[in-house]
Design a protein around this motif. Structure first.
Motif, PDB file in Angstrom:
ATOM      1  N   LYS A 137      27.317  10.354  -9.394  1.00 25.83           N
ATOM      2  CA  LYS A 137      26.105  11.236  -8.800  1.00 25.83           C
ATOM      3  C   LYS A 137      25.053  10.348  -8.924  1.00 25.83           C
ATOM      4  O   LYS A 137      24.561   9.890 -10.224  1.00 25.83           O
ATOM      5  CB  LYS A 137      26.262  12.680  -9.096  1.00 25.83           C
ATOM      6  N   ALA A 139      21.755  11.433  -9.918  1.00 33.54           N
ATOM      7  CA  ALA A 139      20.724  11.835 -10.828  1.00 33.54           C
ATOM      8  C   ALA A 139      20.773  11.332 -12.018  1.00 33.54           C
ATOM      9  O   ALA A 139      19.931  10.896 -12.812  1.00 33.54           O
ATOM     10  CB  ALA A 139      20.888  13.550 -10.953  1.00 33.54           C
ATOM     11  N   ASP A 152      12.970   7.091  -7.298  1.00 32.54           N
ATOM     12  CA  ASP A 152      12.940   8.051  -6.112  1.00 32.54           C
ATOM     13  C   ASP A 152      14.077   7.720  -5.092  1.00 32.54           C
ATOM     14  O   ASP A 152      14.901   8.538  -4.621  1.00 32.54           O
ATOM     15  CB  ASP A 152      11.814   8.054  -5.101  1.00 32.54           C
ATOM     16  N   ARG A 153      14.114   6.450  -4.646  1.00 39.34           N
ATOM     17  CA  ARG A 153      15.180   5.967  -3.831  1.00 39.34           C
ATOM     18  C   ARG A 153      16.462   6.146  -4.263  1.00 39.34           C
ATOM     19  O   ARG A 153      17.402   6.521  -3.666  1.00 39.34           O
ATOM     20  CB  ARG A 153      15.116   4.469  -3.915  1.00 39.34           C
ATOM     21  N   ARG A 155      17.225   8.874  -6.675  1.00 40.91           N
ATOM     22  CA  ARG A 155      17.486  10.321  -6.557  1.00 40.91           C
ATOM     23  C   ARG A 155      17.763  10.797  -5.045  1.00 40.91           C
ATOM     24  O   ARG A 155      18.446  11.561  -4.871  1.00 40.91           O
ATOM     25  CB  ARG A 155      16.188  10.816  -6.944  1.00 40.91           C
ATOM     26  N   ALA A 156      17.133  10.091  -4.155  1.00 36.99           N
ATOM     27  CA  ALA A 156      17.019  10.663  -2.688  1.00 36.99           C
ATOM     28  C   ALA A 156      18.066   9.993  -1.895  1.00 36.99           C
ATOM     29  O   ALA A 156      18.134  10.578  -0.601  1.00 36.99           O
ATOM     30  CB  ALA A 156      15.380  10.549  -2.199  1.00 36.99           C
ATOM     31  N   THR A 157      18.852   9.300  -2.342  1.00 32.40           N
ATOM     32  CA  THR A 157      19.893   8.584  -1.368  1.00 32.40           C
ATOM     33  C   THR A 157      20.646   9.604  -0.754  1.00 32.40           C
ATOM     34  O   THR A 157      21.604  10.330  -1.493  1.00 32.40           O
ATOM     35  CB  THR A 157      20.435   7.308  -2.039  1.00 32.40           C
ATOM     36  N   ASP A 158      21.071   9.450   0.500  1.00 32.63           N
ATOM     37  CA  ASP A 158      22.152  10.189   1.148  1.00 32.63           C
ATOM     38  C   ASP A 158      23.291   9.703   1.464  1.00 32.63           C
ATOM     39  O   ASP A 158      24.050   9.890   2.103  1.00 32.63           O
ATOM     40  CB  ASP A 158      21.394  11.005   2.274  1.00 32.63           C
ATOM     41  N   PRO A 203      25.895  10.282  -3.450  1.00 30.75           N
ATOM     42  CA  PRO A 203      25.587  11.858  -3.654  1.00 30.75           C
ATOM     43  C   PRO A 203      26.781  12.654  -3.276  1.00 30.75           C
ATOM     44  O   PRO A 203      26.924  13.777  -3.793  1.00 30.75           O
ATOM     45  CB  PRO A 203      24.460  12.101  -2.518  1.00 30.75           C
TER      46      PRO A 203
END
Ligand SMILES: NC(=O)C1=CN([C@@H]2O[C@H](COP(=O)(O)OP(=O)(O)OC[C@H]3O[C@@H](n4cnc5c(N)ncnc54)[C@H](OP(=O)(O)O)[C@@H]3O)[C@@H](O)[C@H]2O)C=CC1
Ligand SMILES: O=C([O-])CC(=O)C(=O)O
Length: 259
Positions: A137, A139, A152-153, A155-158, A203
């Motif tokens: 994951k 985080a 940020d990239r 943390r925010a990856t989908d 994620p």
């Protein structure tokens, strides 16, 4: 009966110390827990008390703590069981551990398997390629050295995102709470330079995976491990304290362990 002190009472050390305290490992008992931040109701002690009372000290507190505590354990003539094996990317620390005193240093296989076969194969002849791909994951993979944009990239990856690829030595040091396994593989094959480590943030990774591939003189190997994350610390696989307990059981047993 061996007496065991546990340094670090988190996701790994807490489970290990509780099981020892409750007599779940034949031939071993808990001397106490060293953790300035609390011992979850288990008997606490200082490091000095641990060095006086324990036959074996388990480090389960992190790479920086190992670098500080490890040489003191060995110098006191106590055996040391290392969980944060990534600290051994530092050759100077390894040399200090080996030269510090009479205590023996043992390494935990931790979140991965297949290290026995890699060691056997490396003894027969060199590996040409070895790779470990770790997928977790996002985080837990964000690091203080990352730029704000990179953090940020991640943390925010989908979707699955390759966060880093590089030599095992570099990766195990760069993600000290997440890729000790890369160091474990390199130490098993006995060659830091041949092992490439890849870190992937996904994620959708409800299980943490470590895929180890290797080819060399002895043959070709592929080990795929898919571990449930610890509820206490999702960057750590839940099986890791049980690897520690197995190792302690092997050290305490008169005979019969796989070697
Ligand atoms: N070999 C392997 O396969 C694996 C190795 N690891 C390694 O194991 C380490 C521990 O993992 P985990 O249990 O999940 O981590 P946690 O963060 O859950 O636990 C670590 C504990 O150690 C405590 N601590 C910090 N400094 C000291 C100190 N000087 N002396 C004693 N205790 C201290 C921490 O307190 P506080 O939180 O207050 O700082 C925390 O309670 C990781 O950092 C990683 O390096 C992890 C997973 C797999
Ligand atoms: O527990 C895991 O899956 C691996 C890990 O955190 C590490 O090697 O540091």
């Amino acid at each position: 009966m061996i007496s065991v002190a546990v340094v670090g009472c988190g996701a790994i050390g807490g489970v290990v110390a509780r099981a020892l305290h409750e007599g779940e490992v034949v031939g071993a008992r808990l001397a106490g827990v060293v953790d300035p931040n609390g011992t979850r109701g288990l008997p606490g002690m200082s490091l000095e008390e641990a060095l006086a009372a324990a036959d074996l000290v388990v480090e389960a507190a992190g790479q920086a703590v190992l670098a500080d505590v490890g040489p003191r354990v060995v110098a006191a003539g106590r055996d040391l069981l290392v969980v944060s094996v990534g600290a051994l990317t530092d050759d100077a620390l390894l040399a200090r551990l080996h030269g510090a005193g009479d205590g023996r240093v043992h390494l935990v296989s931790g979140a991965v398997g297949g290290l026995d076969m890699l060691r056997s194969a490396a003894r027969m002849g060199p590996f040409e390629t070895v790779r470990i791909v770790t997928t977790k994951k996002p985080a837990g993979l964000v690091q203080p050295w990352m730029s704000a944009a990179e953090a940020d990239r991640v943390r925010a990856t989908d979707r699955p995102l390759e966060v880093r690829r590089g030599p095992a030595r570099e990766i195990a040091a760069a993600f000290p709470r997440s890729t000790n396994v890369a160091a474990a593989v390199a130490l098993a094959v006995g060659d830091w330079d041949v092992v490439e480590a890849v870190v992937v943030a996904d994620p959708a990774a409800s299980l943490t995976s470590h895929v180890i591939t290797a080819s060399g003189a002895a043959g070709e190997y592929r080990f795929e491990i898919r571990n449930r994350p610890s509820p206490d610390n999702p960057t750590t696989s839940q099986v890791v304290p049980y690897a520690v307990l197995r190792a302690i059981g092997d050290l305490a047993a008169p005979s019969g362990a796989f070697r």
